[in-house]
Design a protein around this motif. Structure first.
Motif, PDB file in Angstrom:
ATOM      1  N   GLU A  77      39.203  48.900  -3.759  1.00 12.63           N
ATOM      2  CA  GLU A  77      38.634  47.734  -4.643  1.00 12.63           C
ATOM      3  C   GLU A  77      38.924  46.320  -4.005  1.00 12.63           C
ATOM      4  OE1 GLU A  77      38.786  46.317  -9.180  1.00 12.63           O
ATOM      5  OE2 GLU A  77      38.858  48.606  -8.812  1.00 12.63           O
ATOM      6  N   LYS A  78      40.243  46.253  -3.863  1.00 17.28           N
ATOM      7  CA  LYS A  78      40.754  44.903  -3.363  1.00 17.28           C
ATOM      8  C   LYS A  78      41.717  45.087  -2.121  1.00 17.28           C
ATOM      9  CE  LYS A  78      41.157  43.035  -7.694  1.00 17.28           C
ATOM     10  NZ  LYS A  78      42.055  42.208  -8.856  1.00 17.28           N
ATOM     11  N   GLY A 125      47.081  47.824   2.051  1.00 21.50           N
ATOM     12  CA  GLY A 125      46.905  46.504   2.522  1.00 21.50           C
ATOM     13  C   GLY A 125      46.035  45.811   1.836  1.00 21.50           C
ATOM     14  N   VAL A 126      46.265  44.463   1.437  1.00 25.03           N
ATOM     15  CA  VAL A 126      45.091  43.682   0.694  1.00 25.03           C
ATOM     16  C   VAL A 126      44.918  42.429   1.472  1.00 25.03           C
ATOM     17  CG1 VAL A 126      45.592  44.577  -1.610  1.00 25.03           C
ATOM     18  CG2 VAL A 126      46.860  42.508  -0.958  1.00 25.03           C
ATOM     19  N   LYS A 127      43.990  41.789   1.512  1.00 16.08           N
ATOM     20  CA  LYS A 127      43.677  40.598   2.414  1.00 16.08           C
ATOM     21  C   LYS A 127      44.338  39.482   1.613  1.00 16.08           C
ATOM     22  CE  LYS A 127      39.464  41.054   1.614  1.00 16.08           C
ATOM     23  NZ  LYS A 127      38.475  41.766   0.961  1.00 16.08           N
ATOM     24  N   ASN A 128      44.898  38.345   2.312  1.00 20.09           N
ATOM     25  CA  ASN A 128      45.425  37.365   1.897  1.00 20.09           C
ATOM     26  C   ASN A 128      44.186  36.438   1.372  1.00 20.09           C
ATOM     27  OD1 ASN A 128      48.061  37.384   3.065  1.00 20.09           O
ATOM     28  ND2 ASN A 128      47.732  36.384   4.720  1.00 20.09           N
ATOM     29  N   GLU A 129      44.489  35.552   0.460  1.00 19.73           N
ATOM     30  CA  GLU A 129      43.673  34.901  -0.041  1.00 19.73           C
ATOM     31  C   GLU A 129      42.671  33.927   0.656  1.00 19.73           C
ATOM     32  OE1 GLU A 129      42.553  34.863  -3.685  1.00 19.73           O
ATOM     33  OE2 GLU A 129      44.220  36.491  -4.059  1.00 19.73           O
ATOM     34  N   ASP A 130      43.326  33.166   1.594  1.00 20.85           N
ATOM     35  CA  ASP A 130      42.910  32.514   2.626  1.00 20.85           C
ATOM     36  C   ASP A 130      42.130  32.913   3.809  1.00 20.85           C
ATOM     37  OD1 ASP A 130      45.302  32.733   2.428  1.00 20.85           O
ATOM     38  OD2 ASP A 130      45.724  31.319   4.056  1.00 20.85           O
ATOM     39  N   GLU A 131      42.148  34.422   4.022  1.00 17.50           N
ATOM     40  CA  GLU A 131      41.459  35.013   4.998  1.00 17.50           C
ATOM     41  C   GLU A 131      40.279  35.301   4.772  1.00 17.50           C
ATOM     42  OE1 GLU A 131      42.690  35.922   8.199  1.00 17.50           O
ATOM     43  OE2 GLU A 131      44.473  34.768   7.439  1.00 17.50           O
ATOM     44  N   GLU A 132      39.279  35.253   5.682  1.00 20.40           N
ATOM     45  CA  GLU A 132      37.978  35.450   5.678  1.00 20.40           C
ATOM     46  C   GLU A 132      37.500  37.211   5.395  1.00 20.40           C
ATOM     47  OE1 GLU A 132      36.305  36.095  10.175  1.00 20.40           O
ATOM     48  OE2 GLU A 132      37.168  34.248   9.511  1.00 20.40           O
ATOM     49  N   ARG A 133      36.648  37.574   4.948  1.00 22.10           N
ATOM     50  CA  ARG A 133      36.006  38.709   4.588  1.00 22.10           C
ATOM     51  C   ARG A 133      36.200  39.736   5.816  1.00 22.10           C
ATOM     52  NH1 ARG A 133      34.182  42.069   1.156  1.00 22.10           N
ATOM     53  NH2 ARG A 133      32.413  43.255   1.123  1.00 22.10           N
ATOM     54  N   MET A 134      36.800  40.920   5.539  1.00 30.63           N
ATOM     55  CA  MET A 134      36.827  41.759   6.780  1.00 30.63           C
ATOM     56  C   MET A 134      36.398  43.147   6.206  1.00 30.63           C
ATOM     57  SD  MET A 134      41.005  42.255   7.208  1.00 30.63           S
ATOM     58  CE  MET A 134      41.457  40.750   6.899  1.00 30.63           C
TER      59      MET A 134
END
Length: 159
Positions: A77-78, A125-134
């Motif tokens: 989900e995240k 692992g979760v994406k950092n807030e400022d990272e683009e979508r992957m």
């Protein structure tokens, strides 16, 4: 007489617990037991399917070459669930994979690693807030590239 009524009340309470645990809407005891039996049979089928799926996944996920790592990435989900398996423990591979996570902007929330005879990593692992979508494929490719580049620079010398 009081003991019989207490036992009857206890039995009724247990039927109600069984009814709620099996999501039964039955009113009489026989129907509650029938629904519970069906519920148990469905659970048994689910367990068997889970065992079959797990066995199939294990047999297909083990690489034919024990030194070739296998990478799987599932979208959550995240974030992502990243699984890396190699039939042979290769010192330094964990550092390379974690550096790839950092380069992608993934924060590791939870990880299980085994580096005894084989190498196994399960990380969330979760994406950092400022990272683009992957997507999962991009994560898999980055981890695979990190392992490949690590392997090229860390080839043991021949004796």
């Amino acid at each position: 007489m009081v003991s019989w009524e207490r036992n009857r009340g206890s039995l009724q309470e247990k039927f109600q617990l069984l009814r709620s645990a099996t999501n039964s809407h039955a009113q009489n005891e026989t129907s509650i037991i029938t629904d519970a039996s069906k519920y148990i049979q469905n659970l048994k089928k689910k367990v068997e399917r889970f065992k079959e799926d797990t066995a199939a996944e294990q047999s297909s996920s083990e690489p034919t070459d024990p030194t070739t790592p296998m990478v799987k990435v599932e979208t959550l989900e995240k974030g992502f669930m990243i699984k890396v398996f190699s039939g042979e423990n290769q010192p330094g591979m964990l550092v390379s994979v974690l550096e790839a996570f950092e380069d992608m902007g993934l924060d590791v929330l939870e990880a299980r690693v085994s580096c005894t005879d084989s190498f196994s990593l399960h990380a969330m692992g979760v994406k950092n807030e400022d990272e683009e979508r992957m997507d999962a494929e991009a994560v898999k490719q980055a981890v695979t590239d990190a392992i490949s580049s690590w392997g090229e620079t860390n080839v043991p010398p021949f004796l």
